[in-house]
Design an enzyme around this catalytic site. Structure first.
Site, short mmCIF file in Angstrom:
data_model
loop_
_atom_site.label_atom_id
_atom_site.label_comp_id
_atom_site.label_asym_id
_atom_site.label_seq_id
_atom_site.Cartn_x
_atom_site.Cartn_y
_atom_site.Cartn_z
N LYS A 103 -2.82 -13.01 2.41
CA LYS A 103 -2.94 -12.00 3.46
C LYS A 103 -4.37 -11.98 3.98
O LYS A 103 -5.32 -11.85 3.20
CB LYS A 103 -2.56 -10.63 2.90
CG LYS A 103 -2.57 -9.51 3.94
CD LYS A 103 -1.85 -8.28 3.42
CE LYS A 103 -1.91 -7.13 4.40
NZ LYS A 103 -1.18 -5.95 3.90
N THR B 160 -1.68 -8.96 9.72
CA THR B 160 -2.99 -8.91 9.09
C THR B 160 -3.15 -7.63 8.29
O THR B 160 -2.32 -6.74 8.36
CB THR B 160 -4.13 -8.90 10.15
OG1 THR B 160 -4.10 -7.61 10.80
CG2 THR B 160 -4.01 -9.96 11.16
N ASN B 161 -4.31 -7.55 7.62
CA ASN B 161 -4.69 -6.32 6.93
C ASN B 161 -5.35 -5.35 7.92
O ASN B 161 -5.34 -5.58 9.12
CB ASN B 161 -5.64 -6.67 5.77
CG ASN B 161 -5.42 -5.77 4.57
OD1 ASN B 161 -5.36 -4.55 4.71
ND2 ASN B 161 -5.29 -6.36 3.39
N SER C 29 -8.50 -6.71 1.87
CA SER C 29 -8.73 -5.27 1.95
C SER C 29 -10.23 -5.00 2.07
O SER C 29 -11.02 -5.61 1.35
CB SER C 29 -8.19 -4.58 0.70
OG SER C 29 -6.80 -4.56 0.73
N GLY D 192 -1.03 -2.91 -3.52
CA GLY D 192 -1.73 -3.87 -4.33
C GLY D 192 -1.90 -3.45 -5.78
O GLY D 192 -2.34 -2.33 -6.05
N GLY E 246 0.80 -1.21 0.00
CA GLY E 246 0.00 0.00 0.00
C GLY E 246 0.83 1.26 0.00
O GLY E 246 0.40 2.30 -0.49
N ASN F 181 -4.06 -10.93 -1.94
CA ASN F 181 -4.73 -10.08 -0.96
C ASN F 181 -6.23 -10.21 -1.14
O ASN F 181 -6.80 -9.73 -2.11
CB ASN F 181 -4.27 -8.64 -1.17
CG ASN F 181 -5.06 -7.66 -0.32
OD1 ASN F 181 -5.77 -8.06 0.61
ND2 ASN F 181 -4.94 -6.39 -0.62
N PHE G 34 -7.74 0.28 -3.91
CA PHE G 34 -6.79 -0.24 -4.92
C PHE G 34 -6.57 0.72 -6.07
O PHE G 34 -6.68 0.34 -7.24
CB PHE G 34 -7.25 -1.60 -5.48
CG PHE G 34 -7.11 -2.76 -4.53
CD1 PHE G 34 -6.08 -2.83 -3.61
CD2 PHE G 34 -8.02 -3.81 -4.57
CE1 PHE G 34 -5.96 -3.92 -2.75
CE2 PHE G 34 -7.91 -4.90 -3.72
CZ PHE G 34 -6.88 -4.95 -2.80
N ASN H 52 -8.15 4.27 5.95
CA ASN H 52 -8.11 4.48 4.50
C ASN H 52 -9.20 3.69 3.80
O ASN H 52 -9.60 2.62 4.25
CB ASN H 52 -6.72 4.13 3.94
CG ASN H 52 -6.62 2.68 3.47
OD1 ASN H 52 -6.99 2.35 2.33
ND2 ASN H 52 -6.12 1.81 4.35
N ASN I 258 -11.87 -2.40 1.18
CA ASN I 258 -12.36 -1.31 0.34
C ASN I 258 -12.74 -1.68 -1.08
O ASN I 258 -13.02 -0.82 -1.90
CB ASN I 258 -11.31 -0.19 0.32
CG ASN I 258 -11.00 0.30 1.72
OD1 ASN I 258 -11.91 0.59 2.50
ND2 ASN I 258 -9.74 0.33 2.07
N THR I 259 -12.74 -2.97 -1.40
CA THR I 259 -13.26 -3.44 -2.69
C THR I 259 -14.47 -4.30 -2.36
O THR I 259 -14.33 -5.31 -1.65
CB THR I 259 -12.19 -4.25 -3.46
OG1 THR I 259 -11.14 -3.36 -3.82
CG2 THR I 259 -12.78 -4.88 -4.72
#
Ligand SMILES: Cc1cc2nc3c(=O)[nH]c(=O)nc-3n(C[C@H](O)[C@H](O)[C@H](O)COP(=O)(O)O)c2cc1C
Length: 351
Positions: free
Chosen positions: A214, A242-243, A181, A91, A68, A178, A120, A116, A183-184
């Site tokens: 991850k 971790t994420n 995350s 990513g 990131g 990954n 991506f 955040n 945010n997707t």
């Protein structure tokens, strides 16, 4: 008082993503110049007690840059010069994408944290692959963090991940799937057994080794067990724990905690260390510990909890460019006072 103590207020007066842009522009401008050599001399801690191996890679020290920070693989040389023992770029997604609308990165200053929801944003696999093929890569392992393109439906995810690996994988030392995350939309559903098996199996068929996955700290325990069963079944090379988390610990004080997105930094440190321990207890594969590492005590705690190497992102924002050196020096002191001759002897002693 460090130089960064002087610079930080100016950077913090800017919106978080603008400040990140200023910082990375500076790193880009100095990469490959005499400044890189000077940084190297001042910030790299060369000590055989810190050199370690995991998933077939040799790391000069156990402190790496988490995914990131260098989404487009523009800075591995300079990040290595800052003393990091590995750099995970990405990513990266198959498609070039702008990410979510700005603002999408927020400092929680009172909490030494970030929220955040970048989504991506990256140049895409073709551009990043070209860049990697031309780059003078540093003498530290470089990992490729692969995400899913937003436009790709979940059931077509395996080919989407595969495309990125095929464009970029040849130039890196390890790859990371990954699926964690926040945010997707829907991405984290890919941590469930069938979807995970399909993605990892496709990448292994494409020759992706070493291959790591991850995971999210928000996975319920049973789902972590399921993901780890896939890791074992496919003889994966490692787990990154971790994420960021979508949860908001009650201890948070900054008003920006209300922003949607993944929380990173100090407030997730202990949860992430607990997750490292959980993973290390249940698998024999190497664990990369990440989440809230900002000083030698935090890095050492993750190593003692079972992490072979650690990574950080948020601490670069709060502690500045000397953070890897400071942590590595502190790790040497802790190894010495605990009577360890080598960092690998400390891995997992708290399990
Ligand atoms: C702005 C930002 C962008 C990130 N982008 C990615 C990413 O693209 N892929 C990924 O796996 N993790 C990403 N992360 C998560 C970090 O790699 C790391 O797992 C998390 O921030 C916890 O570590 P930290 O507390 O040291 O920051 C991102 C984190 C931040 C703050």
């Amino acid at each position: 008082m460090s130089l960064y103590d002087v610079v930080r207020p100016a950077l913090f007066a800017l919106p978080a993503e603008t400040a990140h842009g200023v910082g990375t522009s500076l790193l880009r401008a100095t990469q490959g110049t005499p400044v890189e050599r000077v940084a190297c001399e001042r910030l790299r801690v060369d000590d055989a007690r810190l050199a370690t191996t995991a998933f077939g890679q040799s790391f000069p020290n156990p402190v790496g840059v988490a995914a990131g920070f260098d989404k487009n693989a523009e800075l591995p040389g300079m990040l290595a010069a800052l003393g990091f023992g590995h750099v995970e770029v990405g990513g990266v997604t198959a498609e070039r994408q702008p990410g979510n609308p700005k603002p999408r990165m927020f400092r929680l200053r009172e909490d030494r944290a970030i929220v955040n929801r970048m989504g991506f944003n990256n140049h895409g696999a073709d551009v990043v692959g070209n860049r990697l093929s031309r780059a003078a890569l540093p003498g530290v392992p470089v990992g490729l963090n692969i995400g899913k393109s937003k436009v790709t439906p979940l059931d077509e995810a395996p080919d989407d991940y595969r495309y990125t690996f095929e464009r970029c994988g040849e130039w890196v030392d390890y790859s990371v799937v990954n699926v964690s995350s926040p945010n997707t939309p829907g991405l984290r559903e890919l941590q469930h057994r069938d979807a995970l098996e399909a993605i990892l199996g496709t990448l292994l068929d494409a020759g992706a080794r070493p291959l790591l996955v991850k995971l999210s700290p928000d996975l319920p325990e049973a789902a972590v067990e399921e993901a780890l069963a896939v890791v074992d079944d496919l003889a994966l090379d490692g787990v990154i724990a971790t994420n960021t988390t979508t949860s908001r610990p009650a201890s948070l004080r900054s008003p920006e905690q209300a922003e949607r997105g993944g929380l990173s930094g100090k407030p997730i440190e202990h949860t992430a260390t607990g997750f490292v321990k959980f993973v290390a207890r249940r698998t024999d594969v190497p664990v990369v510990g990440v989440g809230g590492v900002s000083d030698a005590d935090g890095a050492y705690a993750k190593i003692r909890a079972g992490a072979d190497v650690v990574q950080l992102y948020t601490a670069l924002v709060y502690e500045g460019p000397t953070v890897a050196r400071d942590i590595n020096r502190g790790l040497l002191e802790r190894l010495e006072s605990d009577g360890f001759d080598h960092v690998s002897e400390a891995v997992g002693v708290d399990l």
